[in-house]
Design a protein around this motif. Structure first.
Motif, PDB file in Angstrom:
ATOM      1  N   ALA A 130       0.830  -1.208   0.000  1.00 25.45           N
ATOM      2  CA  ALA A 130       0.000   0.000   0.000  1.00 25.45           C
ATOM      3  C   ALA A 130       0.863   1.257   0.000  1.00 25.45           C
ATOM      4  CB  ALA A 130      -0.926  -0.014   1.214  1.00 25.45           C
ATOM      5  N   ALA A 131       1.966   1.217   0.749  1.00 25.34           N
ATOM      6  CA  ALA A 131       2.861   2.379   0.777  1.00 25.34           C
ATOM      7  C   ALA A 131       3.516   2.607  -0.581  1.00 25.34           C
ATOM      8  CB  ALA A 131       3.920   2.179   1.857  1.00 25.34           C
ATOM      9  N   LEU A 132       3.849   1.521  -1.276  1.00 30.49           N
ATOM     10  CA  LEU A 132       4.501   1.641  -2.584  1.00 30.49           C
ATOM     11  C   LEU A 132       3.528   2.083  -3.672  1.00 30.49           C
ATOM     12  CD1 LEU A 132       6.709  -1.574  -2.436  1.00 30.49           C
ATOM     13  CD2 LEU A 132       7.511   0.791  -2.303  1.00 30.49           C
ATOM     14  N   LEU A 133       2.231   1.946  -3.429  1.00 30.09           N
ATOM     15  CA  LEU A 133       1.228   2.320  -4.433  1.00 30.09           C
ATOM     16  C   LEU A 133       0.596   3.676  -4.146  1.00 30.09           C
ATOM     17  CD1 LEU A 133      -0.622  -1.110  -4.933  1.00 30.09           C
ATOM     18  CD2 LEU A 133       1.130  -0.078  -6.392  1.00 30.09           C
ATOM     19  N   GLN A 134       1.224   4.480  -3.311  1.00 31.98           N
ATOM     20  CA  GLN A 134       0.657   5.787  -2.980  1.00 31.98           C
ATOM     21  C   GLN A 134       0.583   6.720  -4.187  1.00 31.98           C
ATOM     22  OE1 GLN A 134      -0.780   6.844  -0.094  1.00 31.98           O
ATOM     23  NE2 GLN A 134      -0.589   4.667   0.466  1.00 31.98           N
ATOM     24  N   ASP A 135       1.462   6.517  -5.167  1.00 35.05           N
ATOM     25  CA  ASP A 135       1.452   7.383  -6.345  1.00 35.05           C
ATOM     26  C   ASP A 135       0.538   6.855  -7.443  1.00 35.05           C
ATOM     27  OD1 ASP A 135       3.005   5.156  -6.689  1.00 35.05           O
ATOM     28  OD2 ASP A 135       4.549   6.172  -7.888  1.00 35.05           O
ATOM     29  N   VAL A 136      -0.215   5.797  -7.145  1.00 31.46           N
ATOM     30  CA  VAL A 136      -1.162   5.230  -8.105  1.00 31.46           C
ATOM     31  C   VAL A 136      -2.529   5.853  -7.840  1.00 31.46           C
ATOM     32  CG1 VAL A 136      -2.295   3.086  -8.822  1.00 31.46           C
ATOM     33  CG2 VAL A 136       0.147   3.092  -8.290  1.00 31.46           C
ATOM     34  N   PRO A 137      -3.324   6.113  -8.869  1.00 31.94           N
ATOM     35  CA  PRO A 137      -4.665   6.661  -8.645  1.00 31.94           C
ATOM     36  C   PRO A 137      -5.451   5.846  -7.614  1.00 31.94           C
ATOM     37  CG  PRO A 137      -4.147   6.690 -10.976  1.00 31.94           C
ATOM     38  CD  PRO A 137      -3.020   5.986 -10.313  1.00 31.94           C
ATOM     39  N   VAL A 138      -6.295   6.553  -6.870  1.00 32.76           N
ATOM     40  CA  VAL A 138      -6.983   5.939  -5.733  1.00 32.76           C
ATOM     41  C   VAL A 138      -7.799   4.728  -6.157  1.00 32.76           C
ATOM     42  CG1 VAL A 138      -8.690   6.319  -3.918  1.00 32.76           C
ATOM     43  CG2 VAL A 138      -7.051   8.123  -4.493  1.00 32.76           C
ATOM     44  N   GLU A 139      -8.560   4.847  -7.224  1.00 31.79           N
ATOM     45  CA  GLU A 139      -9.426   3.752  -7.646  1.00 31.79           C
ATOM     46  C   GLU A 139      -8.618   2.522  -8.032  1.00 31.79           C
ATOM     47  OE1 GLU A 139     -12.952   1.760  -8.263  1.00 31.79           O
ATOM     48  OE2 GLU A 139     -12.563   3.703  -7.311  1.00 31.79           O
ATOM     49  N   GLU A 140      -7.540   2.751  -8.820  1.00 34.84           N
ATOM     50  CA  GLU A 140      -6.702   1.623  -9.224  1.00 34.84           C
ATOM     51  C   GLU A 140      -6.002   0.999  -8.014  1.00 34.84           C
ATOM     52  OE1 GLU A 140      -7.023   4.351 -10.819  1.00 34.84           O
ATOM     53  OE2 GLU A 140      -7.605   3.763 -12.855  1.00 34.84           O
ATOM     54  N   ARG A 141      -5.546   1.865  -7.095  1.00 35.09           N
ATOM     55  CA  ARG A 141      -4.883   1.339  -5.893  1.00 35.09           C
ATOM     56  C   ARG A 141      -5.856   0.520  -5.048  1.00 35.09           C
ATOM     57  NH1 ARG A 141      -3.174   5.777  -3.960  1.00 35.09           N
ATOM     58  NH2 ARG A 141      -4.697   6.146  -2.311  1.00 35.09           N
ATOM     59  N   ARG A 142      -7.080   1.019  -4.924  1.00 35.95           N
ATOM     60  CA  ARG A 142      -8.074   0.295  -4.125  1.00 35.95           C
ATOM     61  C   ARG A 142      -8.380  -1.073  -4.731  1.00 35.95           C
ATOM     62  NH1 ARG A 142     -13.137  -0.975  -4.235  1.00 35.95           N
ATOM     63  NH2 ARG A 142     -13.433   0.051  -6.253  1.00 35.95           N
ATOM     64  N   GLU A 143      -8.549  -1.106  -6.070  1.00 36.11           N
ATOM     65  CA  GLU A 143      -8.874  -2.376  -6.715  1.00 36.11           C
ATOM     66  C   GLU A 143      -7.697  -3.352  -6.653  1.00 36.11           C
ATOM     67  OE1 GLU A 143     -10.324  -1.780 -10.622  1.00 36.11           O
ATOM     68  OE2 GLU A 143     -12.142  -0.730  -9.983  1.00 36.11           O
ATOM     69  N   ALA A 144      -6.472  -2.824  -6.781  1.00 32.22           N
ATOM     70  CA  ALA A 144      -5.304  -3.698  -6.696  1.00 32.22           C
ATOM     71  C   ALA A 144      -5.162  -4.287  -5.294  1.00 32.22           C
ATOM     72  CB  ALA A 144      -4.046  -2.919  -7.076  1.00 32.22           C
TER      73      ALA A 144
END
Length: 228
Positions: free
Chosen positions: A11-25
């Motif tokens: 989750a920390a590494l995906l902070q620069d990913v859009p919220v929706e994509e990060r949530r689904e991942a």
């Protein structure tokens, strides 16, 4: 590293990913761990690799090359490359379904118990009565034997006293015979008294024990039912 540490770092590494994509991942990998089961947690982490590697793959998929491999479906984030050996994120782990013991109807159990009682009653009741009478007969016979022992001991003591008296009376006309009778009477009296005391004490010890044993045997079935 365990599941919580893996997901926290991812989750920390995906902070620069859009919220929706990060949530689904994140949802995809949480579901993936859930499907694998707690017993396969270490194996899943080993197969996925480090959180940094997974994050890099997700970010690459979200870039210009994502269309060839990745998509977000109604089941969450999926990547065809995860089906490969080096990244088997799509590998299916099936949990062993716990087999529930068959539930027997309570009414059926009651019917079976009643049937067993009805079938066994013609045999069990006479058998129980016979055993009870046999035990009672043994107790009565033992009681009579002890009473006979006490009576015999008292009789020996009485005979000894009588012989002693006869010996005293015979001392004047027949000294030798009188002394023999006196000695015999004393011996019989002492033996009779000792036997009487011993038999009475034996009765006081044995009969209470027998009574307690019979009471314990009679109460045992009811105690078993109470515990059950």
């Amino acid at each position: 590293m365990n599941r919580i540490e893996f997901m926290t770092e991812l989750a920390a590494l995906l902070q620069d990913v859009p919220v929706e994509e990060r949530r689904e991942a994140m949802q995809y990998y949480n579901d993936y761990f859930d499907d694998a089961g707690d017993e396969n947690e270490e194996q899943v982490i080993s197969e996925l690799g480090s959180p940094a590697k997974v994050a890099a793959t997700i970010k690459a998929d979200l870039g210009s090359q994502a269309g060839d491999y990745a998509e977000y479906s109604e089941n969450g984030y999926t990547d065809s490359r995860f089906d490969q050996k080096e990244m088997p994120a799509g590998r299916a782990y099936q949990r062993k379904e716990e087999k529930e013991p068959p539930k027997t109807s309570r009414a059926l159990k009651i019917v079976l118990i009643i049937a067993i009682i009805l079938v066994g009653a013609p045999v069990l009741i006479p058998l129980g009565v016979g055993i009870t009478l046999a035990v009672l007969g043994c107790v009565i016979a033992l009681f009579c034997a002890f009473i006979a022992l006490v009576v015999a001991s008292v009789a020996v003591a009485i005979v000894g006293i009588v012989v002693f008296g006869v010996g005293i009376a015979t001392l004047i006309p027949e000294l030798a015979v009188g002394l023999a009778l006196v000695g015999t009477g004393l011996i019989l009296t002492v033996l009779g008294v000792i036997a009487t005391v011993a038999s009475v004490k034996l009765c006081l010890v044995v009969f209470p024990g027998i009574c307690r044993g019979i009471v314990w045997i009679c109460r045992r079935p009811f105690q078993g039912k109470a515990v059950a």
